[in-house]
Design an enzyme around this catalytic site. Structure first.
Site, PDB file in Angstrom:
ATOM      1  CG  ASN A 167      -1.787   1.204   1.344  1.00  0.00           C
ATOM      2  OD1 ASN A 167      -1.816   2.032   0.425  1.00  0.00           O
ATOM      3  ND2 ASN A 167      -2.486   1.346   2.454  1.00  0.00           N
ATOM      4  CE  LYS A 201      -0.380   3.207   4.725  1.00  0.00           C
ATOM      5  NZ  LYS A 201      -0.304   3.286   6.182  1.00  0.00           N
ATOM      6  CG  HIS A 209      -6.057   1.965   5.192  1.00  0.00           C
ATOM      7  ND1 HIS A 209      -5.620   2.858   6.140  1.00  0.00           N
ATOM      8  CD2 HIS A 209      -5.034   1.105   4.976  1.00  0.00           C
ATOM      9  CE1 HIS A 209      -4.376   2.549   6.477  1.00  0.00           C
ATOM     10  NE2 HIS A 209      -3.996   1.490   5.791  1.00  0.00           N
ATOM     11  CD  GLU A 218      -3.136   5.509   6.706  1.00  0.00           C
ATOM     12  OE1 GLU A 218      -3.118   5.543   5.459  1.00  0.00           O
ATOM     13  OE2 GLU A 218      -2.217   5.000   7.382  1.00  0.00           O
ATOM     14  N   GLY A 223       2.318   2.310  10.909  1.00  0.00           N
ATOM     15  CA  GLY A 223       3.281   3.401  10.799  1.00  0.00           C
ATOM     16  C   GLY A 223       3.994   3.735  12.097  1.00  0.00           C
ATOM     17  CB  SER A 257       4.989  -1.854  12.120  1.00  0.00           C
ATOM     18  OG  SER A 257       4.593  -0.517  12.398  1.00  0.00           O
ATOM     19  CD  GLU A 284      -3.722  -2.405   7.216  1.00  0.00           C
ATOM     20  OE1 GLU A 284      -2.664  -2.711   6.675  1.00  0.00           O
ATOM     21  OE2 GLU A 284      -4.280  -1.300   7.046  1.00  0.00           O
TER      22      GLU A 284
END
Ligand code: 13P
Length: 265
Positions: free
Chosen positions: A14, A16, A101, A103, A179, A219, A173
């Site tokens: 991904n 992003k 996701h 985010e 991250g 991660s 996730e």
């Protein structure tokens, strides 16, 4: 009787909102070469930013790497400025989409219901889906991780017929692992995956639950991939930061290939 759990791993990169046309070219040239000897043992997808879809699609054509996108509208077409439809993505050669996701759930305030609508239109258009679920650190600390994931997966799969479930993979996730450099332990990820599989079993049936690939994301890097993939409950990874370096992503692909080969039939 224990159902057979899907053996072949899937690794998604991904990207992003990162990269340039030039960086994508360099990255994919290296990745196509690295993936060539692994195509028999592992599946791989790159989820690239919208503007580079066509360019990246051309670069990976014939390599076995799947072209992925990171967003989709829940609407089929019409007056939705700035949105992109599933039909358009299919038209551009996209095979698989990230939906839900964290985010997007957090930054764009995407609700469970909206995510369910996006999943439905995507699979009925003929696209595969990488459905992301996961809890915050506070939810985990409060002992609510499994309930949060159950709520997310039930809403996202509401109305999805059994016949379309073959097109859906789940990415667990945990938000606190994304991250942060703080991956879930293989054991904790495995427990969450088993819980998600039980949810799918309750929504559908044991055979389908066993056949659904559940990936871990948060991660993942070359140093922890092998231990994550040693867990049979983990059928791959959705990789963020480490997917931006061809050497790191290739290393994760090789770990996945070895894991596929060492899992019993
Ligand atoms: P990182 O691998 O950078 O933690 O990102 C994970 C992720 O969000 C993949 O979708």
């Amino acid at each position: 009787m224990k159902q057979h759990i899907s053996k072949r791993l899937l690794i998604g990169g991904n990207w992003k909102m990162n990269g340039t046309r030039e960086a994508s070219t360099l990255m994919l040239n290296d990745l196509v070469t690295a993936f060539e000897p692994l195509t028999e043992s592992v599946d791989a997808a790159v989820f690239v930013p919208f503007p580079y879809l066509q360019h990246c699609g051309n670069l990976i054509r014939g390599s076995g790497l799947l072209l992925g996108a990171q967003q989709v509208s829940a609407e089929a077409n019409g007056a939705f400025t700035g949105q992109v439809s599933a039909e358009m993505l299919l038209d551009m050669g996209v095979k698989i989409l990230i939906i839900g996701h964290s985010e997007c759930r957090q930054l764009l305030a995407e609700s469970d219901e909206l995510i369910g609508e996006k999943v439905a239109i995507s699979v009925s258009t003929g696209l595969s889906v990488m459905l992301c679920v996961g809890e915050t650190w506070q939810e985990r600390q409060a002992g609510h991780a499994e309930a949060v994931c159950r709520r997310q997966i039930s809403a996202a799969l509401k109305g999805i017929h059994l016949d379309h479930m073959g097109a859906i993979q789940i990415a667990y996730e945990p938000i606190w692992a994304i991250g942060t450099g703080r991956s879930a332990t293989p054991q904790d990820a495995s427990i969450s995956h088993a819980s998600l599989r039980k949810d799918i079993e309750e929504l559908y049936d044991p055979a389908l639950a066993a056949a659904t690939r559940i990936l871990y994301g948060g991660s993942v890097n070359p140093a922890n991939a092998t231990s994550l993939f040693a867990q049979p409950e983990i059928q791959g990874a959705l990789v963020g930061g480490a997917s931006l370096k061809a050497a790191d992503f290739a290393s994760i692909l090789r770990s996945a290939s070895q894991a596929t080969s060492s899992r019993p039939n």
